[in-house]
Motif scaffolding. Structure first.
Motif, mmCIF file in Angstrom:
data_model
loop_
_atom_site.group_PDB
_atom_site.id
_atom_site.type_symbol
_atom_site.label_atom_id
_atom_site.label_comp_id
_atom_site.label_asym_id
_atom_site.label_seq_id
_atom_site.Cartn_x
_atom_site.Cartn_y
_atom_site.Cartn_z
ATOM 1 N N LEU A 67 0.744 -1.153 -0.028
ATOM 2 C CA LEU A 67 -0.085 0.022 -0.084
ATOM 3 C C LEU A 67 0.851 1.391 -0.152
ATOM 4 O O LEU A 67 0.492 2.284 -0.417
ATOM 5 N N LYS A 68 2.050 1.207 0.789
ATOM 6 C CA LYS A 68 3.101 2.413 0.780
ATOM 7 C C LYS A 68 3.397 2.715 -0.676
ATOM 8 O O LYS A 68 3.736 4.036 -0.890
ATOM 9 N N PHE A 69 3.643 1.773 -1.524
ATOM 10 C CA PHE A 69 4.095 2.070 -2.912
ATOM 11 C C PHE A 69 3.151 2.247 -4.087
ATOM 12 O O PHE A 69 3.507 2.865 -4.992
ATOM 13 N N ASP A 70 2.093 1.498 -3.882
ATOM 14 C CA ASP A 70 1.060 1.550 -4.779
ATOM 15 C C ASP A 70 0.152 2.791 -5.119
ATOM 16 O O ASP A 70 0.276 3.784 -4.253
ATOM 17 N N GLU A 71 -0.859 2.877 -6.077
ATOM 18 C CA GLU A 71 -1.446 4.026 -6.429
ATOM 19 C C GLU A 71 -2.273 4.058 -5.036
ATOM 20 O O GLU A 71 -2.697 3.348 -4.295
#
Lengths: 205, 94
Positions: free
Chosen positions: B62-66
């Motif tokens: 979640l930290k890196f995704d959209e």
């Protein structure tokens, strides 16, 4: 024909695909979330019985299974990295490791449940019926929630198994990782649920 | 596949995440073995929530995704928290 096929693959949308997986995960959170609320309410109403019944559970097996699931979560996350980097062999190896760890988890569960059933503790057993309502509720919830969780482990193994076969055949690859990513998300969900199941059932003191 | 769009987590970072999760697990077992009354459960749930957040942010990406995924997960968890609070208001004050 060739062009048609090409056009079809262009429709592939990894963002929407992951969005769909998350929506499905929300329904799972709702399913287990409801059960966690049932657990909380009954524990609130029968605190002493829940406390004493929880002493029957084996903390060591619970701790070992927690660590097994955490490690398997890491191997899935690593397999995604490996696929993104184009290392197919390592991806397959890490996925196989995950499957093996899942199997070890289930074997542990089998022995844990087996010991309980051997001591005549299972839903509807004569011994359990002779205990208080709180004990019945605790063990009922224990068997139902860890059982449902074990079913999710089996479903996760099947999903990752499909990903394994498709990576091997090449239809899931460096440029199309969605199936593995979504399978990984499901696996992490299974881990996430266990993170709450473990302290709530094994660590009541 | 542009670099800024697809974040690739390093193997090393995943090992660090795993180790922190194991440390937190051992910490939960240690804390709950000391008798602190109702604080045991509170501490266990607090640590479990920290662990869940780590899994969501790093393993579930979640930290890196959209941002849309993070927004949706937060919303769902907030709704779930409201349901818990309402349920307990009901049971505590009925």
């Amino acid at each position: 024909m060739e062009q048609n096929h090409l056009e079809h693959t262009e429709h592939f949308d990894p963002v929407a695909s992951k969005l769909g997986m998350w929506l499905f995960i929300f329904t799972e959170i709702l399913l287990f979330g409801g059960l966690f609320i049932v657990y909380s309410v009954y524990r609130f109403k029968h605190p002493v019985e829940f406390h004493l019944a929880a002493e029957e559970l084996n903390v060591t097996i619970g701790l070992i299974n927690t660590i097994i699931l955490l490690v398997s979560s890491m191997t899935v996350a690593m397999s995604i990295t490996a696929l993104q980097l184009g290392n197919k062999k390592l991806t397959l190896l890490l996925l196989a490791t995950t499957g093996l760890l899942a199997l070890v988890f289930l074997v542990n569960k089998y022995f844990e449940w087996g010991a309980k059933i051997h001591h005549d503790i299972y839903p509807g057993s004569e011994f359990l019926m002779s205990l208080s309502k709180g004990d019945m509720l605790f063990f009922g919830l224990y068997f139902f929630m860890t059982g449902l969780h074990a079913l999710h482990i089996i479903a996760g193994m099947a999903l990752l198994g499909v990903a394994f076969v498709k990576i091997k055949s090449g239809s899931v690859n460096q440029n199309r990782i969605s199936l593995l990513e979504n399978g990984g998300l499901y696996w992490h969900l299974v881990d996430l649920i266990w993170i709450f199941l473990f302290p709530l059932f094994y660590l009541i003191h | 596949m542009s670099e800024h769009k697809n974040h690739i987590s390093s193997y090393k970072s995943q090992i660090v995440v795993l180790l922190s999760l194991i440390v937190l697990t051992v910490l939960t077992v240690t804390i709950t073995s000391v008798h602190l009354g109702p604080f045991n459960t509170a501490a266990a749930m607090l640590i479990a929530s920290v662990k869940a957040t780590i899994v969501l942010l790093y393993f579930m990406h979640l930290k890196f995704d959209e941002k849309i995924y993070r927004f949706m997960v937060t919303l769902v968890l907030a709704i779930y928290a409201v349901v818990i609070i309402i349920t307990f208001f009901d049971y505590l004050y009925r």
